[in-house]
Design a protein around this motif. Structure first.
Motif, PDB file in Angstrom:
ATOM      1  N   ALA A 169      38.570  43.891  38.137  1.00 51.71           N
ATOM      2  CA  ALA A 169      37.947  44.697  39.195  1.00 51.71           C
ATOM      3  C   ALA A 169      36.425  44.630  39.137  1.00 51.71           C
ATOM      4  O   ALA A 169      35.757  44.766  40.177  1.00 51.71           O
ATOM      5  N   LEU A 170      35.885  44.422  37.943  1.00 48.34           N
ATOM      6  CA  LEU A 170      34.430  44.332  37.785  1.00 48.34           C
ATOM      7  C   LEU A 170      33.901  42.913  37.952  1.00 48.34           C
ATOM      8  O   LEU A 170      32.721  42.649  37.713  1.00 48.34           O
ATOM      9  N   GLY A 171      34.782  41.996  38.346  1.00 48.80           N
ATOM     10  CA  GLY A 171      34.337  40.631  38.636  1.00 48.80           C
ATOM     11  C   GLY A 171      34.503  39.640  37.508  1.00 48.80           C
ATOM     12  O   GLY A 171      34.070  38.489  37.627  1.00 48.80           O
ATOM     13  N   LEU A 172      35.136  40.031  36.408  1.00 49.41           N
ATOM     14  CA  LEU A 172      35.353  39.105  35.310  1.00 49.41           C
ATOM     15  C   LEU A 172      36.620  38.302  35.531  1.00 49.41           C
ATOM     16  O   LEU A 172      37.539  38.735  36.214  1.00 49.41           O
ATOM     17  N   ASP A 173      36.662  37.135  34.936  1.00 50.60           N
ATOM     18  CA  ASP A 173      37.856  36.303  35.002  1.00 50.60           C
ATOM     19  C   ASP A 173      38.949  36.925  34.147  1.00 50.60           C
ATOM     20  O   ASP A 173      38.701  37.391  33.026  1.00 50.60           O
ATOM     21  N   ALA A 174      40.186  36.950  34.639  1.00 55.18           N
ATOM     22  CA  ALA A 174      41.290  37.578  33.911  1.00 55.18           C
ATOM     23  C   ALA A 174      41.526  36.905  32.565  1.00 55.18           C
ATOM     24  O   ALA A 174      41.778  37.575  31.552  1.00 55.18           O
ATOM     25  N   PHE A 175      41.435  35.575  32.539  1.00 53.49           N
ATOM     26  CA  PHE A 175      41.644  34.832  31.292  1.00 53.49           C
ATOM     27  C   PHE A 175      40.605  35.237  30.256  1.00 53.49           C
ATOM     28  O   PHE A 175      40.933  35.553  29.104  1.00 53.49           O
ATOM     29  N   HIS A 176      39.335  35.243  30.638  1.00 57.63           N
ATOM     30  CA  HIS A 176      38.261  35.602  29.713  1.00 57.63           C
ATOM     31  C   HIS A 176      38.384  37.056  29.267  1.00 57.63           C
ATOM     32  O   HIS A 176      38.201  37.372  28.078  1.00 57.63           O
ATOM     33  N   THR A 177      38.692  37.936  30.215  1.00 59.07           N
ATOM     34  CA  THR A 177      38.791  39.362  29.881  1.00 59.07           C
ATOM     35  C   THR A 177      39.870  39.604  28.839  1.00 59.07           C
ATOM     36  O   THR A 177      39.651  40.307  27.849  1.00 59.07           O
TER      37      THR A 177
END
Length: 446
Positions: A169-177
């Motif tokens: 939701a904050l714009g980060l990539d799901a994989f990286h998060t």
């Protein structure tokens, strides 16, 4: 040579009484102020001369002086002092002092060498684990070990989902998060979590291990910091709502089997041989854990934990031996905690790594992950008839910095007696998380 007259003695007695009262009443941590001042003078003299031997005699004085000084600063902070600031200050003040060059280099080198060569952290943990297990009610002990896995598992699932969802939701990539923020928080610390993860990432993602480790470590440290603060808040909550906490017990304890409450003062009668036997028992059990690690791969503290539980349940140890283990627990909890945390801060807590994680997005994702994990533990534990605050403090340890994080979190929450469950949360829970994550990553990347 004439002896003092009775009148001279009577005049000097009030002065002595005042001095003794001052000596016993004014303390920094557990150290009387005059002894503390003498230690400070001797340390300054060594600093001026540039010689800091790393032997146990000098290091005991250095760690005691510096550890209790940092802890006292945290205790005296308004409001924060009641929220675990003592453990935070004892760990992170020395880390900052090292980074900014405010501690003498000979001291830093000697403390680091002593910490790594002596394995004092493992001595501390094994004495705390054995002492707490031997003082638990047998029935509640086994029920606690069985039940604690349910709120732990629920908390991890919720924490992973909410943490990853907020990152997206904050714009980060799901994989990286997930793989570089959320998972490292629950990986079980540095040695058992961040390092194996970085090695796995380097192999699967074809990147340098140092790069992967540099991205993972700040998340581990910041997650542990938030867990320490939260444990302090939970301790305050328990004081305000006593029905929500067992003060170190996970389950209501209606039966009596000679167990003691380790949050209470130790017995007034002090038997040196009993205490020595309790300390030796903890050391021998850890040696058994080390042997078990060679054959099973299970971390030595966890293997030792299971052996201690078996001894407690089998009732082969006498009540006096159990009492000795409890006395050893009280000694290490009161006298060794802050010195150990200071050594941890100097030797293995890089300040720059912690600071590099302080971005708004990272903070929000880490806070959401840690707080949802803890909140789920609180709710599920209460639904299961357990004391929710104590379950939540164990859940804090799921996002701790390994064994060092467990010490800081339980010190902040004033629940050191929960160390056996904390070890389950960090070591077994962390190992499961790392193994499953690397299997998933390898499956999707392969």
């Amino acid at each position: 040579m004439s002896l003092p007259s009775p009148s001279d003695t009577s005049h000097s007695q009030p002065r002595l009484q005042k001095w003794w009262h001052f000596f016993d009443s004014w303390k920094v941590g557990i150290i009387p102020l005059p002894i503390f001042a003498l230690a400070g003078v001797l340390i300054v003299v060594d600093a001026v001369e540039g010689s800091f031997p790393s032997n146990i005699v000098v290091m005991t004085a250095v760690l005691a002086f510096c550890g209790f000084a940092c802890g006292e600063i945290g205790h005296r902070l308004p409001l924060l002092g009641k929220m675990g600031a003592a453990a935070i200050c004892a760990t992170f003040i020395p880390s900052a002092l090292v980074y900014y060059g405010l501690l003498p280099d000979p001291m830093v080198k000697s403390v680091t060498q002593f910490f790594k060569s002596s394995n004092i952290l493992y001595l501390y943990i094994c004495c705390i684990i054995v002492g707490s297990i031997m003082s638990m009610n047998r029935k509640v002990l086994i029920q606690g070990f069985i039940r604690i896995f349910i709120p732990m598992a629920c908390g991890e699932v919720v924490g992973m989902l909410l943490g990853t969802g907020l990152g997206m939701a904050l714009g980060l990539d799901a994989f990286h998060t997930f793989f570089f923020i959320v998972l490292p928080i629950m990986a079980g610390g540095v040695g058992e979590g961040a390092i194996p993860l970085s090695i796995g990432y380097a192999s699967i993602l074809h990147m340098q291990q140092g790069v992967a480790f540099g991205q993972i470590l700040p998340m581990v440290m910041l997650g542990s910091l938030i867990a320490i603060i939260t444990a302090g808040v939970l301790n305050l909550l328990g004081k305000r709502y006593p029905h929500l906490t067992g003060e170190g017990r996970l389950l209501p304890d209606d039966s009596k089997d000679g167990s003691t409450n380790l949050n209470e003062a130790p017995p007034s009668q002090f038997d040196v041989s009993t205490v020595a036997s309790g300390a030796l028992l903890a050391i021998l059990l850890y040696m058994i854990g080390m042997l078990a690690q060679q054959f099973t791969g299970l971390p030595a503290p966890v293997a030792m934990l299971f052996v201690a539980v078996l001894l407690k349940l089998s009732q082969v140890l006498s009540p006096k031996m159990l009492e000795g283990s409890g006395m050893v627990y009280h000694f290490f909890r009161s006298a060794v905690t802050y010195p150990v945390l200071f050594a941890v801060g100097v030797a293995i807590t890089p300040w720059q790594s912690l600071m590099s994680a302080f971005t708004v997005v990272n903070l929000l994702v880490i806070m959401a992950t840690v707080l949802s994990l803890i909140g789920t533990g609180f709710i599920v534990g209460r639904k299961m008839g357990m004391y929710p605050i104590d379950v939540a403090i164990v859940s804090c340890c799921q996002s701790g910095q390994g064994g060092t994080g467990d010490v800081a979190i339980l010190t902040s929450g004033n629940r050191m007696v929960l160390m056996p469950f904390a070890q389950i949360a960090t070591r077994i829970g962390g190992a499961i998380n790392v193994s499953v994550a690397l299997l998933l990553l390898n499956h999707f990347m392969g």
